[in-house]
Design a protein around this motif. Structure first.
Motif, PDB file in Angstrom:
ATOM      1  N   ARG A  31       0.841  -1.195   0.000  1.00 39.18           N
ATOM      2  CA  ARG A  31       0.000   0.000   0.000  1.00 39.18           C
ATOM      3  C   ARG A  31       0.873   1.241   0.000  1.00 39.18           C
ATOM      4  NH1 ARG A  31      -4.381   0.358   4.631  1.00 39.18           N
ATOM      5  NH2 ARG A  31      -2.493   0.165   5.902  1.00 39.18           N
ATOM      6  N   GLY A  32       0.668   2.114  -0.996  1.00 40.13           N
ATOM      7  CA  GLY A  32       1.413   3.360  -1.073  1.00 40.13           C
ATOM      8  C   GLY A  32       2.892   3.128  -1.316  1.00 40.13           C
ATOM      9  N   THR A  33       3.690   4.111  -0.928  1.00 40.16           N
ATOM     10  CA  THR A  33       5.134   4.032  -1.133  1.00 40.16           C
ATOM     11  C   THR A  33       5.879   3.635   0.129  1.00 40.16           C
ATOM     12  OG1 THR A  33       5.346   6.399  -0.640  1.00 40.16           O
ATOM     13  CG2 THR A  33       5.057   5.774  -2.956  1.00 40.16           C
ATOM     14  N   ALA A  34       5.185   3.573   1.255  1.00 39.06           N
ATOM     15  CA  ALA A  34       5.830   3.179   2.512  1.00 39.06           C
ATOM     16  C   ALA A  34       6.033   1.672   2.525  1.00 39.06           C
ATOM     17  CB  ALA A  34       4.992   3.636   3.701  1.00 39.06           C
ATOM     18  N   ASP A  35       6.751   1.211   3.534  1.00 37.96           N
ATOM     19  CA  ASP A  35       7.003  -0.227   3.675  1.00 37.96           C
ATOM     20  C   ASP A  35       5.785  -0.891   4.318  1.00 37.96           C
ATOM     21  OD1 ASP A  35       9.431   0.567   2.761  1.00 37.96           O
ATOM     22  OD2 ASP A  35      10.463   0.359   4.686  1.00 37.96           O
ATOM     23  N   ASP A  36       4.657  -0.813   3.618  1.00 36.92           N
ATOM     24  CA  ASP A  36       3.392  -1.316   4.146  1.00 36.92           C
ATOM     25  C   ASP A  36       2.962  -2.513   3.308  1.00 36.92           C
ATOM     26  OD1 ASP A  36       0.935  -1.781   5.213  1.00 36.92           O
ATOM     27  OD2 ASP A  36       0.144   0.246   4.907  1.00 36.92           O
ATOM     28  N   TYR A  37       3.377  -3.706   3.734  1.00 42.63           N
ATOM     29  CA  TYR A  37       3.105  -4.938   2.988  1.00 42.63           C
ATOM     30  C   TYR A  37       2.102  -5.803   3.740  1.00 42.63           C
ATOM     31  CZ  TYR A  37       7.376  -3.831   0.387  1.00 42.63           C
ATOM     32  OH  TYR A  37       8.328  -3.222  -0.388  1.00 42.63           O
ATOM     33  N   THR A  38       1.365  -6.585   2.993  1.00 43.29           N
ATOM     34  CA  THR A  38       0.483  -7.583   3.579  1.00 43.29           C
ATOM     35  C   THR A  38       0.312  -8.704   2.559  1.00 43.29           C
ATOM     36  OG1 THR A  38      -1.638  -7.940   4.710  1.00 43.29           O
ATOM     37  CG2 THR A  38      -1.671  -6.602   2.702  1.00 43.29           C
ATOM     38  N   ILE A  39      -0.358  -9.764   2.951  1.00 48.73           N
ATOM     39  CA  ILE A  39      -0.636 -10.849   2.020  1.00 48.73           C
ATOM     40  C   ILE A  39      -2.128 -11.110   1.980  1.00 48.73           C
ATOM     41  CG2 ILE A  39       1.602 -12.003   2.214  1.00 48.73           C
ATOM     42  CD1 ILE A  39       0.321 -13.959   4.165  1.00 48.73           C
ATOM     43  N   ALA A  40      -2.598 -11.582   0.830  1.00 45.74           N
ATOM     44  CA  ALA A  40      -3.986 -11.984   0.648  1.00 45.74           C
ATOM     45  C   ALA A  40      -3.999 -13.437   0.189  1.00 45.74           C
ATOM     46  CB  ALA A  40      -4.681 -11.095  -0.376  1.00 45.74           C
ATOM     47  N   THR A  41      -4.962 -14.197   0.662  1.00 45.55           N
ATOM     48  CA  THR A  41      -5.044 -15.610   0.304  1.00 45.55           C
ATOM     49  C   THR A  41      -6.382 -15.911  -0.357  1.00 45.55           C
ATOM     50  OG1 THR A  41      -5.948 -16.214   2.463  1.00 45.55           O
ATOM     51  CG2 THR A  41      -3.556 -16.284   2.211  1.00 45.55           C
ATOM     52  N   ASP A  42      -6.385 -16.941  -1.194  1.00 47.17           N
ATOM     53  CA  ASP A  42      -7.586 -17.331  -1.916  1.00 47.17           C
ATOM     54  C   ASP A  42      -7.557 -18.847  -2.091  1.00 47.17           C
ATOM     55  OD1 ASP A  42      -9.686 -15.703  -3.999  1.00 47.17           O
ATOM     56  OD2 ASP A  42      -9.358 -17.830  -4.403  1.00 47.17           O
ATOM     57  N   LEU A  43      -8.600 -19.539  -1.655  1.00 52.43           N
ATOM     58  CA  LEU A  43      -8.659 -20.989  -1.753  1.00 52.43           C
ATOM     59  C   LEU A  43      -9.823 -21.412  -2.639  1.00 52.43           C
ATOM     60  CD1 LEU A  43      -7.418 -20.338   1.244  1.00 52.43           C
ATOM     61  CD2 LEU A  43      -7.734 -22.787   1.564  1.00 52.43           C
ATOM     62  N   THR A  44      -9.584 -22.399  -3.484  1.00 47.69           N
ATOM     63  CA  THR A  44     -10.626 -22.999  -4.308  1.00 47.69           C
ATOM     64  C   THR A  44     -10.661 -24.490  -3.992  1.00 47.69           C
ATOM     65  OG1 THR A  44     -10.288 -21.401  -6.100  1.00 47.69           O
ATOM     66  CG2 THR A  44     -11.466 -23.433  -6.643  1.00 47.69           C
ATOM     67  N   VAL A  45     -11.812 -24.962  -3.521  1.00 52.25           N
ATOM     68  CA  VAL A  45     -11.961 -26.354  -3.096  1.00 52.25           C
ATOM     69  C   VAL A  45     -12.885 -27.072  -4.071  1.00 52.25           C
ATOM     70  CG1 VAL A  45     -12.647 -27.893  -1.225  1.00 52.25           C
ATOM     71  CG2 VAL A  45     -11.684 -25.641  -0.699  1.00 52.25           C
ATOM     72  N   ARG A  46     -12.489 -28.265  -4.471  1.00 52.43           N
ATOM     73  CA  ARG A  46     -13.322 -29.105  -5.315  1.00 52.43           C
ATOM     74  C   ARG A  46     -13.626 -30.406  -4.596  1.00 52.43           C
ATOM     75  NH1 ARG A  46     -10.345 -26.140  -8.471  1.00 52.43           N
ATOM     76  NH2 ARG A  46     -11.277 -25.112 -10.275  1.00 52.43           N
ATOM     77  N   LEU A  47     -14.890 -30.773  -4.599  1.00 52.78           N
ATOM     78  CA  LEU A  47     -15.336 -32.003  -3.961  1.00 52.78           C
ATOM     79  C   LEU A  47     -16.187 -32.792  -4.967  1.00 52.78           C
ATOM     80  CD1 LEU A  47     -16.292 -30.636  -0.417  1.00 52.78           C
ATOM     81  CD2 LEU A  47     -14.488 -32.280  -0.930  1.00 52.78           C
ATOM     82  N   PRO A  48     -15.543 -33.413  -5.935  1.00 51.74           N
ATOM     83  CA  PRO A  48     -16.312 -34.163  -6.931  1.00 51.74           C
ATOM     84  C   PRO A  48     -17.100 -35.302  -6.299  1.00 51.74           C
ATOM     85  CG  PRO A  48     -13.970 -34.688  -7.073  1.00 51.74           C
ATOM     86  CD  PRO A  48     -14.092 -33.519  -6.153  1.00 51.74           C
ATOM     87  N   GLY A  49     -18.338 -35.463  -6.756  1.00 49.44           N
ATOM     88  CA  GLY A  49     -19.173 -36.538  -6.239  1.00 49.44           C
ATOM     89  C   GLY A  49     -19.925 -36.195  -4.974  1.00 49.44           C
ATOM     90  N   VAL A  50     -19.713 -34.984  -4.427  1.00 49.20           N
ATOM     91  CA  VAL A  50     -20.418 -34.566  -3.217  1.00 49.20           C
ATOM     92  C   VAL A  50     -21.492 -33.555  -3.602  1.00 49.20           C
ATOM     93  CG1 VAL A  50     -20.201 -33.519  -0.925  1.00 49.20           C
ATOM     94  CG2 VAL A  50     -18.336 -34.924  -1.845  1.00 49.20           C
ATOM     95  N   GLU A  51     -22.698 -33.732  -3.081  1.00 48.08           N
ATOM     96  CA  GLU A  51     -23.789 -32.815  -3.384  1.00 48.08           C
ATOM     97  C   GLU A  51     -23.399 -31.383  -3.017  1.00 48.08           C
ATOM     98  OE1 GLU A  51     -26.672 -33.374  -4.901  1.00 48.08           O
ATOM     99  OE2 GLU A  51     -26.026 -35.440  -5.247  1.00 48.08           O
ATOM    100  N   PRO A  52     -23.788 -30.414  -3.850  1.00 45.33           N
ATOM    101  CA  PRO A  52     -23.370 -29.016  -3.636  1.00 45.33           C
ATOM    102  C   PRO A  52     -23.623 -28.495  -2.232  1.00 45.33           C
ATOM    103  CG  PRO A  52     -24.427 -29.240  -5.770  1.00 45.33           C
ATOM    104  CD  PRO A  52     -24.600 -30.548  -5.074  1.00 45.33           C
ATOM    105  N   GLU A  53     -24.808 -28.747  -1.680  1.00 47.44           N
ATOM    106  CA  GLU A  53     -25.097 -28.225  -0.348  1.00 47.44           C
ATOM    107  C   GLU A  53     -24.208 -28.880   0.703  1.00 47.44           C
ATOM    108  OE1 GLU A  53     -26.438 -26.029   2.709  1.00 47.44           O
ATOM    109  OE2 GLU A  53     -26.709 -25.696   0.542  1.00 47.44           O
ATOM    110  N   ALA A  54     -23.987 -30.175   0.574  1.00 46.80           N
ATOM    111  CA  ALA A  54     -23.107 -30.874   1.515  1.00 46.80           C
ATOM    112  C   ALA A  54     -21.677 -30.380   1.363  1.00 46.80           C
ATOM    113  CB  ALA A  54     -23.178 -32.383   1.280  1.00 46.80           C
ATOM    114  N   ALA A  55     -21.248 -30.144   0.115  1.00 42.24           N
ATOM    115  CA  ALA A  55     -19.895 -29.643  -0.130  1.00 42.24           C
ATOM    116  C   ALA A  55     -19.719 -28.262   0.488  1.00 42.24           C
ATOM    117  CB  ALA A  55     -19.619 -29.597  -1.627  1.00 42.24           C
TER     118      ALA A  55
END
Length: 207
Positions: free
Chosen positions: A155-179
């Motif tokens: 953020r900006g020009t200062a030493d202001d760092y952070t991390i962001a995470t993003d997960l994608t989960v696949r559950l083949p064969g499991v009903e959508p609501e249960a997944a």
């Protein structure tokens, strides 16, 4: 033997250490000067592959009573690793890799980096939590996959760092609501998810 030498006594001495991760990449971020031959502007983030398409978003889960922050915890396992001379290694030698800044940060690339290591660790931890949650409910998740991204942000020009995470989960064969229910529960129990959302204990010592 000094403490530093003791920590790395198990490592081969004939391996040439790679450049420190805090070198060209972070230097470029701090000064705005990219290495020769690289454009000064911030590189564009590559398009997300199709299999990383943003999934349904799960809000911060409610903390169950048994996860009360005031309750005491028993230590089950402690991992130990050291970073020095452009490499990271675990105390038992199982992990032993060079670490270099990626090209997007002005580094040479050609080796792993902290963001990749965190993405791999988070994916594995979340997958384990998902397996445990599903197992308690008798749901088979042998085909499950967890894809994780970790993005270094500034953020900006200062030493202001952070991390962001993003997960994608696949559950083949499991009903959508249960997944959806399983993923939400795993998100609430995964130690990494809880550390990011609720804040982990962090103790820093000067040796």
């Amino acid at each position: 033997m000094s403490e530093e030498k003791r920590r790395f006594a198990h490592l081969p001495s004939d391996r040439a250490p790679g450049p420190d991760y805090s070198g060209p990449g972070v230097e470029a971020e701090l000064t705005g000067r990219m290495p020769e031959g690289r454009p000064a502007e911030r590189p564009q983030r590559p398009e997300r592959p199709e299999h990383f398409e943003r999934p349904e978003h799960f809000e911060r889960p409610e903390r169950p009573e048994r996860f009360d922050r005031g309750a005491s915890y028993d230590d089950l396992y402690t991992a130990r690793a050291s970073s020095a001379h452009g490499k990271v290694a675990s105390d038992d030698g199982t992990l032993d890799v060079q670490v270099k800044a990626p090209g997007e940060l002005g580094g040479p690339g050609g080796a792993t980096n902290p963001e990749q290591l965190l993405a791999a660790a988070y994916a594995s931890c979340f997958h384990n939590s998902l397996t445990l949650v599903a197992g308690r409910q008798g749901v088979h998740t042998s085909g499950a996959t967890v894809d994780t991204t970790v993005t270094l942000r500034k953020r900006g020009t200062a030493d202001d760092y952070t991390i962001a995470t993003d997960l994608t989960v696949r559950l083949p064969g499991v009903e959508p609501e249960a997944a959806r229910r399983l993923v939400e529960q795993a998100h609430g129990e995964c130690p990494y998810s809880r550390a990011f959302m609720q804040g982990a204990e962090v103790h820093v010592h000067l040796a």
